[in-house]
Design a protein around this motif. Structure first.
Motif, PDB file in Angstrom:
ATOM      1  N   ILE A  30       7.015 -64.370  35.076  1.00 45.59           N
ATOM      2  CA  ILE A  30       7.593 -64.298  36.421  1.00 45.59           C
ATOM      3  C   ILE A  30       6.765 -65.147  37.390  1.00 45.59           C
ATOM      4  CG2 ILE A  30       8.055 -62.776  38.381  1.00 45.59           C
ATOM      5  CD1 ILE A  30       8.577 -60.551  36.323  1.00 45.59           C
ATOM      6  N   THR A  42       5.033 -61.248  44.643  1.00 42.56           N
ATOM      7  CA  THR A  42       5.616 -60.303  43.699  1.00 42.56           C
ATOM      8  C   THR A  42       5.278 -58.883  44.131  1.00 42.56           C
ATOM      9  OG1 THR A  42       5.239 -61.915  41.921  1.00 42.56           O
ATOM     10  CG2 THR A  42       5.846 -59.678  41.263  1.00 42.56           C
ATOM     11  N   THR A  78       0.256 -60.399  44.534  1.00 45.17           N
ATOM     12  CA  THR A  78       1.047 -59.291  43.996  1.00 45.17           C
ATOM     13  C   THR A  78       0.573 -57.996  44.621  1.00 45.17           C
ATOM     14  OG1 THR A  78       1.300 -60.442  41.883  1.00 45.17           O
ATOM     15  CG2 THR A  78       1.737 -58.080  41.879  1.00 45.17           C
ATOM     16  N   THR A 143       9.594 -61.339  44.548  1.00 41.68           N
ATOM     17  CA  THR A 143      10.244 -60.949  43.302  1.00 41.68           C
ATOM     18  C   THR A 143       9.936 -59.472  43.091  1.00 41.68           C
ATOM     19  OG1 THR A 143       9.977 -63.143  42.323  1.00 41.68           O
ATOM     20  CG2 THR A 143      10.294 -61.302  40.800  1.00 41.68           C
TER      21      THR A 143
END
Length: 257
Positions: A30, A42, A78, A143
């Motif tokens: 990803i 993310t 993230t 994402t």
């Protein structure tokens, strides 16, 4: 000694442990497929089964595994949210709390097991409706990933997956299902994992025989640090991650009604 035990666990990695590493490789993809990988955003929701069928020692192994996941994303943009579920639901930290602390051991080790039955479908709805929201700190450009870890089929849940999975699909959430234990040894029970997971399910469903497998992959993961191919960091969070201003919300676990 702990080091010797970790080395022993690493050397005794079972076949299913190697297979289990695929979830980390899939998550890395990803990040790796983004043109500006270290800057890619993310948001990952960890949804963990805390039902009474999980032995306390195994729940401890699950917590160690969750902390390891978070550590492997330290050098990327993230952020994580963690909810535990049974027939009750407990939010242990949201995205904003994670950004303020980002100490996986501190965030995870304070967690206590809920016990009870297994409302997996309802828990997924709560993640979609209540956690992937701006109020909880998710980012519009991120994402969105959901990782569900469970030791058995849902039980007593008033909702079905046909009620909740389409909602997650419409929200664009990439879903991974991890089934731990003998409950998922038959085709029938594995079907539940496939209902949870995104397509293609062979890339998003993982089954391991026991919680020891979660522990045993830690030494291997030291060689699988989740940084991007284009640029690696010595550690810490990517400088592009903007920390929010402190707010007045109380830290710690929050119970959902």
């Amino acid at each position: 000694p702990p080091d010797a035990m970790n080395m022993s666990l690493g050397f005794s990695l079972a076949a299913q442990g190697s297979q289990f590493l695929q979830i980390f490789w899939q998550l890395q993809r990803i990040l790796d497929t983004q043109p500006e990988c270290p800057r890619h955003v993310t948001d990952i929701a960890l949804l963990v089964d805390g039902s009474g069928s999980i032995a306390p020692v195994d729940f401890g192994k699950m917590k160690a595994f969750l902390a390891e996941i978070m550590k492997r994303f330290r050098s990327t943009d993230t952020q994580f949210v963690l909810m535990q579920y049974s027939n009750k639901f407990q939010l242990h930290f949201d995205f904003m709390e994670y950004r303020r602390s980002h100490d996986p051991d501190h965030l995870v080790w304070r967690i206590e097991q809920l016990h009870g039955t297994t409302y997996t479908a309802t828990a997924i709805r709560k993640v979609v409706w209540e956690l992937f929201t701006s109020g909880r700190g998710t980012r519009d450009e991120a994402t969105k990933v959901l990782i569900v870890i469970t030791d058995g089929n849902k039980y007593g849940d008033p909702l079905s997956y046909s009620d909740t999975i389409p909602e997650a699909e419409r929200a664009g959430i990439i879903r991974y299902a991890i089934g731990v234990g003998e409950a998922f040894s038959s085709d029938t029970t594995q079907q539940e994992l496939q209902e949870i997971a995104s397509e293609p399910t062979n890339e998003h469903v993982f089954r391991v025989d026991n919680f020891d497998t979660l522990q045993s992959i830690q030494s291997q993961l030291q060689e699988k640090i989740f940084t991007c191919k284009e640029e690696k960091s010595e550690g810490g969070f990517d400088s592009g991650l903007q920390l929010p201003e402190a707010d007045s919300k109380e830290d710690g676990a929050r119970l959902f009604s």
